[in-house]
Enzyme design. Sequence first.
Site, PDB file in Angstrom:
ATOM      1  CD  GLU A 184     -44.350  23.187  16.152  1.00 53.16           C
ATOM      2  OE1 GLU A 184     -45.625  23.143  16.659  1.00 53.16           O
ATOM      3  OE2 GLU A 184     -43.424  23.080  16.869  1.00 53.16           O
ATOM      4  NE  ARG A 230     -38.653  38.060   8.960  1.00 57.74           N
ATOM      5  CZ  ARG A 230     -39.517  38.233  10.021  1.00 57.74           C
ATOM      6  NH1 ARG A 230     -39.034  39.363  10.751  1.00 57.74           N
ATOM      7  NH2 ARG A 230     -40.168  37.119  10.448  1.00 57.74           N
ATOM      8  CD  GLN A 289     -45.928  56.684 -24.983  1.00 55.13           C
ATOM      9  OE1 GLN A 289     -46.994  56.501 -24.979  1.00 55.13           O
ATOM     10  NE2 GLN A 289     -45.256  57.531 -24.954  1.00 55.13           N
ATOM     11  CD  GLU A 312     -35.451  33.354   5.921  1.00 52.78           C
ATOM     12  OE1 GLU A 312     -34.993  34.361   6.434  1.00 52.78           O
ATOM     13  OE2 GLU A 312     -34.635  32.562   5.262  1.00 52.78           O
TER      14      GLU A 312
END
Length: 382
Positions: free
Chosen positions: A126, A241, A277, A361
């Site tokens: 909310e 999740r 590299q 989430e």
Amino acid sequence: MNFDLTEDQVAIRDAVRELCRGEFAPAAAQWDRDDAIPPSAIARLAEMGLLGMNIPEEWGGLGYDTRTVTLVIEEIARVSAALAIMVSVHNSVGAYPIYAFGTDEQRRRYLPRLTSGSVGAFSLSEPGSGSDASALTTVARRDGDHYLLSGEKNWVTNGRHVWTFLVLARTGGPGPKGISAFIVEKDQPGLTLGKSEDKMGLRGSDTVTLAFDGARVPVSQRLGAENEGFKLALTSLDAGRIGVAAQALGVMTAAFHEAARYAQQRRAWGAPIAKLQAIQFKLAEMERRVQAARLLIAKASWLKDTGQDFIRAASMAKLYATEAATWVTHQAVQVHGGYGFVKEYAVERYYRDARVMEIYEGTSEIQRLVIARSLLRDGVRL
Ligand code: CAA
């Protein structure tokens, strides 16, 4: 724990990969630009049964285990993280809780449609309560055979595509023990869908606000027992999740592949930059994080599929995979240099899409809280 995929899992993954590469990949950048995913894409997923992945066959689903669901979500996220979250939310926190916690009457009413094309959503947050979810103030006042729902919700994934919202509202006193869950249909009088959020990423995944103004929801649409909705919601989110972790894995895998491809084509100082590299170290770190995330997701899925406590493992998979996705997509842009900052290159979209995964989430901070609480409860084994 066996890391090998079964023949069925390989076949499912390959079929979804073919669908995604053939039909969704050419359109995904346009969905992002338009901030809209066409209903035809959702219909294609439904045709393949992917809106009922984790629902048992007797209720119209495919009865996939969690590991298989994560393979599907990862494949979708490799081409469109926005479509992947729609599928993940629908399956894990939209439709599955109705199977897991619903009565047979509720299953009969909702599951046939939710497994065949209609979309589900989950509505806990909310404007005034997010991580502190049990502080929610949307109220459901009992009135005979109905509840009257009033209040505001936000961050509702799937928005305008949705048929059923799983809404958490207060039926009792303050805190987690006074909350119940309700299945609310989109056409419910007293429910108004508010604005779609204008988001930084995951454009095309519609995120809306909901306003309830005395919506009369029948008691028969309450999911689970009165005042026991909060636990139901958190249990559903535990599974969700793992889905978000798989979504993060998909987007970071795509970003890593783009970076590796670009590094072998782009030349500087007379040779491909992959010979440097500085670039090799980035690619090595990306691969390390992709593989570590994959293992944590497999572990969490295995615990869930074998009926063991998977809460901590789900939070670890989500925490690690989403932070890794932020890092990998960031580095993929870096490998591309200025080209990574323009929309012509997919990594620009991946970078924006990854950012919210550490937030929804359950934020990374909440995942750390869940992990720490679980460690302290169970005792830390040295
Ligand atoms: N799984 C299952 N049960 C859990 C749980 C979990 N991960 N975490 C807590 N519980 C249980 C507790 O055991 C307790 O039950 P008992 O009393 O029977 O033991 C009950 O839930 C209440 O727990 P707490 O007292 O710990 O409650 P709390 O108010 O302190 O909250 C919290 C704990 C972990 C912070 C929780 O509020 C939380 O996870 N917050 C994050 C919410 C969240 O993830 N929101 C995302 C919403 S969805 C979204 O983003 C959009 C979308 O469209 C999907």
